[in-house]
Design an enzyme around this catalytic site. Sequence first.
Site, PDB file in Angstrom:
ATOM      1  N   GLY A  32      -3.815  -0.662  13.927  1.00 21.09           N
ATOM      2  CA  GLY A  32      -2.470  -0.433  14.463  1.00 21.09           C
ATOM      3  C   GLY A  32      -1.741  -1.723  14.795  1.00 21.09           C
ATOM      4  O   GLY A  32      -0.576  -1.698  15.215  1.00 21.09           O
TER       5      GLY A  32
ATOM      6  N   LEU B  11       1.403  -2.374  12.508  1.00 19.51           N
ATOM      7  CA  LEU B  11       2.492  -1.454  12.841  1.00 19.51           C
ATOM      8  C   LEU B  11       3.104  -1.774  14.196  1.00 19.51           C
ATOM      9  O   LEU B  11       4.331  -1.736  14.364  1.00 19.51           O
ATOM     10  CB  LEU B  11       1.939  -0.026  12.825  1.00 19.51           C
ATOM     11  CG  LEU B  11       2.968   1.066  12.956  1.00 19.51           C
ATOM     12  CD1 LEU B  11       4.020   0.966  11.869  1.00 19.51           C
ATOM     13  CD2 LEU B  11       2.277   2.416  12.889  1.00 19.51           C
TER      14      LEU B  11
ATOM     15  N   ASP C  50      -4.856   1.417  10.683  1.00 14.72           N
ATOM     16  CA  ASP C  50      -6.248   1.100  10.984  1.00 14.72           C
ATOM     17  C   ASP C  50      -6.301   0.647  12.451  1.00 14.72           C
ATOM     18  O   ASP C  50      -6.347   1.472  13.364  1.00 14.72           O
ATOM     19  CB  ASP C  50      -6.684   0.018   9.990  1.00 14.72           C
ATOM     20  CG  ASP C  50      -8.159  -0.250   9.975  1.00 14.72           C
ATOM     21  OD1 ASP C  50      -8.744  -0.300  11.057  1.00 14.72           O
ATOM     22  OD2 ASP C  50      -8.741  -0.434   8.897  1.00 14.72           O
TER      23      ASP C  50
ATOM     24  N   GLY D 224       0.774  -1.242   0.000  1.00 19.20           N
ATOM     25  CA  GLY D 224       0.000   0.000   0.000  1.00 19.20           C
ATOM     26  C   GLY D 224       0.802   1.287   0.000  1.00 19.20           C
ATOM     27  O   GLY D 224       0.317   2.321  -0.482  1.00 19.20           O
TER      28      GLY D 224
ATOM     29  N   GLU E 234       3.867   4.370   6.035  1.00 20.35           N
ATOM     30  CA  GLU E 234       2.648   3.576   5.868  1.00 20.35           C
ATOM     31  C   GLU E 234       1.622   4.359   5.056  1.00 20.35           C
ATOM     32  O   GLU E 234       1.584   5.597   5.121  1.00 20.35           O
ATOM     33  CB  GLU E 234       2.029   3.272   7.246  1.00 20.35           C
ATOM     34  CG  GLU E 234       2.348   1.894   7.786  1.00 20.35           C
ATOM     35  CD  GLU E 234       1.612   0.779   7.043  1.00 20.35           C
ATOM     36  OE1 GLU E 234       1.292   0.931   5.858  1.00 20.35           O
ATOM     37  OE2 GLU E 234       1.361  -0.248   7.667  1.00 20.35           O
ATOM     38  N   ASP E 235       0.783   3.655   4.345  1.00 20.91           N
ATOM     39  CA  ASP E 235      -0.338   4.314   3.669  1.00 20.91           C
ATOM     40  C   ASP E 235      -1.476   4.570   4.644  1.00 20.91           C
ATOM     41  O   ASP E 235      -2.086   5.634   4.637  1.00 20.91           O
ATOM     42  CB  ASP E 235      -0.822   3.478   2.476  1.00 20.91           C
ATOM     43  CG  ASP E 235      -1.068   2.020   2.859  1.00 20.91           C
ATOM     44  OD1 ASP E 235      -0.219   1.447   3.559  1.00 20.91           O
ATOM     45  OD2 ASP E 235      -2.108   1.468   2.480  1.00 20.91           O
TER      46      ASP E 235
HETATM   47  C1  PRP Z   1      -2.899  -2.319   5.118  1.00 20.08           C
HETATM   48  C2  PRP Z   1      -2.014  -1.089   5.361  1.00 20.08           C
HETATM   49  C3  PRP Z   1      -1.350  -1.396   6.655  1.00 20.08           C
HETATM   50  C4  PRP Z   1      -2.357  -2.258   7.381  1.00 20.08           C
HETATM   51  C5  PRP Z   1      -3.064  -1.423   8.383  1.00 20.08           C
HETATM   52  O1  PRP Z   1      -2.153  -3.286   4.467  1.00 20.08           O
HETATM   53  O2  PRP Z   1      -1.088  -0.899   4.334  1.00 20.08           O
HETATM   54  O3  PRP Z   1      -0.130  -2.077   6.499  1.00 20.08           O
HETATM   55  O4  PRP Z   1      -3.293  -2.746   6.413  1.00 20.08           O
HETATM   56  O5  PRP Z   1      -3.977  -2.198   9.105  1.00 20.08           O
HETATM   57  P1  PRP Z   1      -3.910  -2.360  10.678  1.00 20.08           P
HETATM   58  O6  PRP Z   1      -3.547  -1.035  11.275  1.00 20.08           O
HETATM   59  O7  PRP Z   1      -5.323  -2.778  11.026  1.00 20.08           O
HETATM   60  O8  PRP Z   1      -2.914  -3.420  11.009  1.00 20.08           O
HETATM   61  P2  PRP Z   1      -2.827  -4.575   3.794  1.00 20.08           P
HETATM   62  O9  PRP Z   1      -2.762  -5.705   4.761  1.00 20.08           O
HETATM   63  O10 PRP Z   1      -4.165  -4.217   3.246  1.00 20.08           O
HETATM   64  O11 PRP Z   1      -1.801  -4.925   2.621  1.00 20.08           O
HETATM   65  P3  PRP Z   1      -1.351  -4.059   1.358  1.00 20.08           P
HETATM   66  O12 PRP Z   1      -0.560  -2.881   1.886  1.00 20.08           O
HETATM   67  O13 PRP Z   1      -0.506  -5.018   0.580  1.00 20.08           O
HETATM   68  O14 PRP Z   1      -2.568  -3.618   0.588  1.00 20.08           O
END
Ligand code: PRP
Length: 178
Positions: free
Chosen positions: A106, A109, A104, A46, A100-101
């Site tokens: 967390g 992270l 959510d 992302g 990070e993009d």
């Molecule tokens: C998304 C985003 C973060 C994570 C955030 O990645 O890039 O890494 O979810 O979610 P959280 O705070 O609830 O842990 P995703 O798993 O969708 O993968 P991607 O970046 O490959 O699309």
Amino acid sequence: MSFQPEGIESVLITEDAIRTKVRELAARISSDYQGSQPLLVGLLKGSFIFLADLARALDIDSEIDFMTVSSYGNSMENSEVRILKDLAEPIAGRDVLIVEDIIDTGLTLSKILDVLAARHPRSLKVCTLLNKPSRRKADVTVHYNGFDIDDVFVAGYGIDFAQRYRNLPQLVVVRKPV
Ligand code: PRP
């Protein structure tokens, strides 16, 4: 946009607003890391567009690397992060900035912070374009935050909707998957 992808409800953040915010964040980061050469760590997939724009807006020297992780489970107790692609070099003594993009819950992270902190970087900070504070399950400190957003499904600017729409130049709200 010149085509009308299905499932998109509205534009959440325009290209112009993103560009302005990226410049703002880059100016703060450039000032804070004066004299250092931070390692920017993008979490794939992302973050790839945000990191590309952010890195080009910095006016300090930097290095770039990426990690790919996948998460399982949805609670603090049973969530696990598996590293699918790790950093190429050790980070001991380095100034590391995770890019990070979106943050959510967390949970991703917070696990990555634990993994990287154990490698003894000189500093370890977090920059995110989007933040959903209402969804937080893990307490993570965000040093550079682009936009706080409500609990909506977003796509575009690197973020996918069932692996689509990462290439949209703006951030859009998508219909919740059924
Ligand atoms: C998304 C985003 C973060 C994570 C955030 O990645 O890039 O890494 O979810 O979610 P959280 O705070 O609830 O842990 P995703 O798993 O969708 O993968 P991607 O970046 O490959 O699309």
